[in-house]
Design a protein around this motif. Structure first.
Motif, PDB file in Angstrom:
ATOM      1  N   UNK A 102       0.826  -1.204   0.000  1.00 52.70           N
ATOM      2  CA  UNK A 102       0.000   0.000   0.000  1.00 52.70           C
ATOM      3  C   UNK A 102       0.858   1.250   0.000  1.00 52.70           C
ATOM      4  N   UNK A 103       0.593   2.176   0.912  1.00 53.57           N
ATOM      5  CA  UNK A 103       1.355   3.427   0.966  1.00 53.57           C
ATOM      6  C   UNK A 103       2.770   3.238   1.506  1.00 53.57           C
ATOM      7  N   UNK A 104       3.089   2.080   2.034  1.00 58.07           N
ATOM      8  CA  UNK A 104       4.443   1.843   2.535  1.00 58.07           C
ATOM      9  C   UNK A 104       5.424   1.638   1.381  1.00 58.07           C
ATOM     10  N   UNK A 105       4.887   1.406   0.177  1.00 47.41           N
ATOM     11  CA  UNK A 105       5.734   1.154  -0.980  1.00 47.41           C
ATOM     12  C   UNK A 105       6.493   2.401  -1.397  1.00 47.41           C
ATOM     13  N   UNK A 106       7.710   2.197  -1.877  1.00 49.97           N
ATOM     14  CA  UNK A 106       8.516   3.284  -2.416  1.00 49.97           C
ATOM     15  C   UNK A 106       9.440   2.716  -3.481  1.00 49.97           C
TER      16      UNK A 106
END
Length: 196
Positions: A102-106
């Motif tokens: 989710x938003x933890x991806x980079x």
């Protein structure tokens, strides 16, 4: 009848477009999250650029222009079929990793505000399934493009990124999550179950 070379090139383009379309919504959401750690500058930017050259630029030049013909070899329907198979598995794994993170991806060595250690789903057995997906996509490129330079440049480019980044990424995660990460690391494989 369509030649195996043209089919391989067309399939490679389709997989790259699908790869981009899968990542795009996650990338847009992840960019909105505030960062607490950002190690993208310098060495990681260079590693990403070299990986992009191998996984994108060199094969795109070959596909679009036919350059590098000197390094071409006779295509094989077996290699083409294996390329389709590895490409489909790569896309499925790529989707699972983005969904789990989710938003933890980079795209780089970054941690988000309120970053959480993801240890469920595809991350239950593999610490870096995103890298597994990239290895499979690089293998897909090698199988679909019957050219020693364009086909193998993805393995070389991504290999450069992976082997020079994996240690730094794991150190960053250990700094952020301490004993939780050490326990997680001890109970999982990096990218390939039962091997590495």
């Amino acid at each position: 009848m369509i030649s195996l070379v043209v089919a391989g090139k067309a399939l490679w383009v389709l997989f790259i477009v699908a790869w981009y379309l899968l990542r795009r919504p996650f990338d847009r959401r992840a960019r909105r999250a505030k960062l607490t750690v950002d190690r993208r500058k310098g060495a990681d930017t260079i590693r990403l650029a070299i990986s992009l050259i191998g996984l994108g630029v060199i094969p795109a030049v070959y596909v679009a222009t036919g350059q590098l013909r000197i390094a071409s070899y006779t295509p094989s329907p077996i290699l083409l079929a294996l390329g389709v198979l590895t490409g489909l598995v790569a896309l499925a794994l790529f989707r699972l990793t983005h969904k789990a993170l989710g938003q933890m991806w980079s795209v780089s060595l970054q941690l988000k505000q309120d970053h959480k250690l993801i240890t469920t789903g595809i991350y239950k057995r593999l610490r870096h399934p995103m890298y597994s997906a990239f290895w499979l996509m690089a293998l897909t490129q090698a199988l679909l493009l019957p050219n020693y330079i364009a086909g193998l440049s993805g393995l070389a480019g991504f290999g450069f990124l992976f082997f020079l980044r994996i240690g730094a990424e794991e150190r960053m995660m250990e700094e952020a999550f301490g004993e939780d990460y050490r326990r997680y690391r001890a109970s999982t494989w990096r990218v390939l179950p039962f091997v590495y």
